[in-house]
Design an enzyme around this catalytic site. Structure first.
Site, PDB file in Angstrom:
ATOM      1  CE  LYS A  27      34.046 -32.472 -11.370  1.00 53.45           C
ATOM      2  NZ  LYS A  27      35.499 -32.373 -11.364  1.00 53.45           N
TER       3      LYS A  27
ATOM      4  CE  LYS B  78      30.375 -28.182  -4.652  1.00 50.62           C
ATOM      5  NZ  LYS B  78      31.751 -28.104  -5.012  1.00 50.62           N
TER       6      LYS B  78
ATOM      7  CE  LYS C  79      35.933 -39.580   0.995  1.00 48.39           C
ATOM      8  NZ  LYS C  79      36.923 -40.263   0.170  1.00 48.39           N
TER       9      LYS C  79
END
Ligand code: ATP
Ligand code: MG
Length: 320
Positions: free
Chosen positions: A192, A189, A110
Site C-alpha cells: 500500500k 513487493k 524510514k
C-alpha cells in the site's frame, strides 16, 4: 490450533494482501480457533484523518467478509475494541531491548531514507507482539515481510517467561510458499505504501489499465523466454489453474508472443477469480449495521480470551 492475524486499514486491500495473508485466514478458519483483527491502532502511525480511518476500517471489514471470512467460524474485530492489548503492550515494552527494535525493518527503512519516524512506528513490533500473545496464538498467517516481527514476538515472550515464569505461548509464523511476497506493478513487493498495487475490488477498467503498466523487459517477441523469475508470469500463475499455467509457461519458452497477451490473460483470470467476492461485497455494503454487529460480537469474544491472558501476565510479574 489458535490462529491469529491482523491487517492494517491503511488503504484498500491489494492482491498481495489477499494472496499472501487473507487467503490463509479463510482457509484456517475451518477447524481452528481463529482471531482476525483490523489493526486500527497500527494504522494510526500513518492514517491521520479520522474520517478516512473510520471509512478504511469499515471497508476492511466488508472486504474480509466478502472474500469469505465467516463470522460464525472466526472472530473478526477491531484492534482498538480490545483495550487489554494496550495494557499488555506496556508489560512487553518493559522487556523489549532498544537494539532489537532498532533492527526492525519498518523503522530502519524510514530512518535510512531520512524520513521522520515516531515512537509508535519504533515500538510497532511490541504492539504486534501484544496482539499475538493476548490470545495464546500458536499460528500467525502472514506474508514474508512480517516474519521478522513474529521472531521479535517470540523473543519478547521468551524474555518475559524467563523472568516471570511460563506466561506466554510462543507463536509460529505461517507463510504460503508461492505467494509470501507478491510482486507489484514494478516487480518490487506489492505494498500500500509503494503505489504499485492492484486492489482486490478495484474498478475493473482501472485494474486492466494498471495491468497494462506492469513492467516487462524489452526483448523482441520472437525470442524464447524463461517464465520462472518473470513477475508478470508469477502474477498470472497465482490466479490461473495448473493447466493454464503450464500452457502459458510453454508459450514463454517457445517465444513468438507478446507480453500484451499475457497481460490480457492475467486481467481475465483475476477478474474471474474475484467475481463472486465482488458480488458478495456489493450485497454486504448495503448492510453496514450488520457489519458493525459482527465486529462487536467478535470483540466481545476476543476480550474474553485477552483478559484471561492479561490477568495471567499481571499476576506473574507481580502487579496483581
Ligand atoms: P503497508 O504498506 O501500509 O504496510 P501492506 O500492503 O504491507 O501495507 P499490511 O497491512 O502491512 O499491508 O499487511 C497485511 C498482511 O498482508 C500482512 O500479513 C503482510 O505480510 C501481507 N502482505 C502485504 N503485502 C504483501 C505482498 N506483497 N505479498 C504477500 N503478502 C503481503
Ligand atoms: Mg506492511
Amino acid at each position: 490450533m489458535r490462529v491469529l492475524s491482523g491487517i492494517q486499514p491503511t488503504g484498500r486491500f491489494h492482491w498481495g494482501n489477499y494472496l499472501g495473508a487473507i487467503r490463509q485466514y479463510i482457509d484456517l478458519q475451518h477447524g481452528n480457533e481463529a482471531y482476525y483483527f483490523i489493526a486500527d491502532l497500527h494504522a494510526l502511525t500513518t492514517v491521520r484523518e479520522p474520517a478516512r480511518l473510520r471509512q478504511n476500517t469499515l471497508d476492511a471489514a466488508l472486504d474480509l467478509l466478502a472474500l469469505g471470512l465467516d463470522p460464525e467460524k472466526a472472530n473478526l474485530f477491531r484492534q482498538s475494541d480490545v483495550p487489554e492489548i494496550s495494557e499488555l503492550y506496556w508489560l512487553l515494552t518493559t522487556v523489549a531491548p532498544m537494539g532489537l527494535l532498532e533492527r526492525c525493518v519498518a523503522y530502519k527503512d524510514k530512518k535510512e531514507k531520512g524520513l521522520p519516524a515516531d515512537a509508535g512506528l519504533f515500538t510497532y513490533p511490541v504492539l504486534m507482539s501484544a496482539d499475538i500473545l493476548a490470545y495464546d496464538s500458536e499460528v500467525v498467517p502472514v506474508g514474508a515481510d512480517q516474519v521478522q516481527h513474529i521472531e521479535v514476538c517470540r523473543d519478547l515472550a521468551g524474555s518475559f517467561n524467563a523472568l516471570f515464569g511460563p506466561t506466554f505461548v510462543l507463536p509460529k509464523a505461517k507463510t504460503l510458499e508461492a505467494s509470501a511476497k507478491v510482486p507489484g506493478l514494478d516487480g518490487e513487493k506489492m505494498s500500500k505504501s509503494y503505489d504499485n498495487t492492484i486492489e482486490v475490488f478495484e474498478d475493473l477498467k482501472s485494474a486492466r489499465k494498471k495491468i497494462m503498466r506492469i513492467t516487462t523487459d524489452a526483448r523482441p517477441m520472437e525470442e524464447p523466454k524463461e517464465p520462472e523469475g518473470d513477475h508478470l508470469f508469477q502474477l498470472y500463475s497465482l490466479f490461473a489453474g495448473p493447466a493454464d499455467r503450464e500452457a502459458m509457461a510453454a508459450k514463454y519458452r517457445q517465444g513468438g508472443f507478446g507480453y500484451g497477451e499475457v497481460k490480457k490473460a492475467l486481467a481475465d483470470a483475476a477478474e474471474a477469480y474475484f467475481a463472486e467476492a465482488r458480488a458478495r461485497r456489493a450485497e454486504l455494503a448495503a448492510r453496514p449495521d450488520r457489519v458493525n454487529e459482527i465486529l462487536a460480537d467478535g470483540a466481545s469474544r476476543a476480550r474474553l480470551k485477552a483478559s484471561e491472558v492479561l490477568k495471567r501476565a499481571q499476576h506473574n510479574c507481580g502487579l496483581k
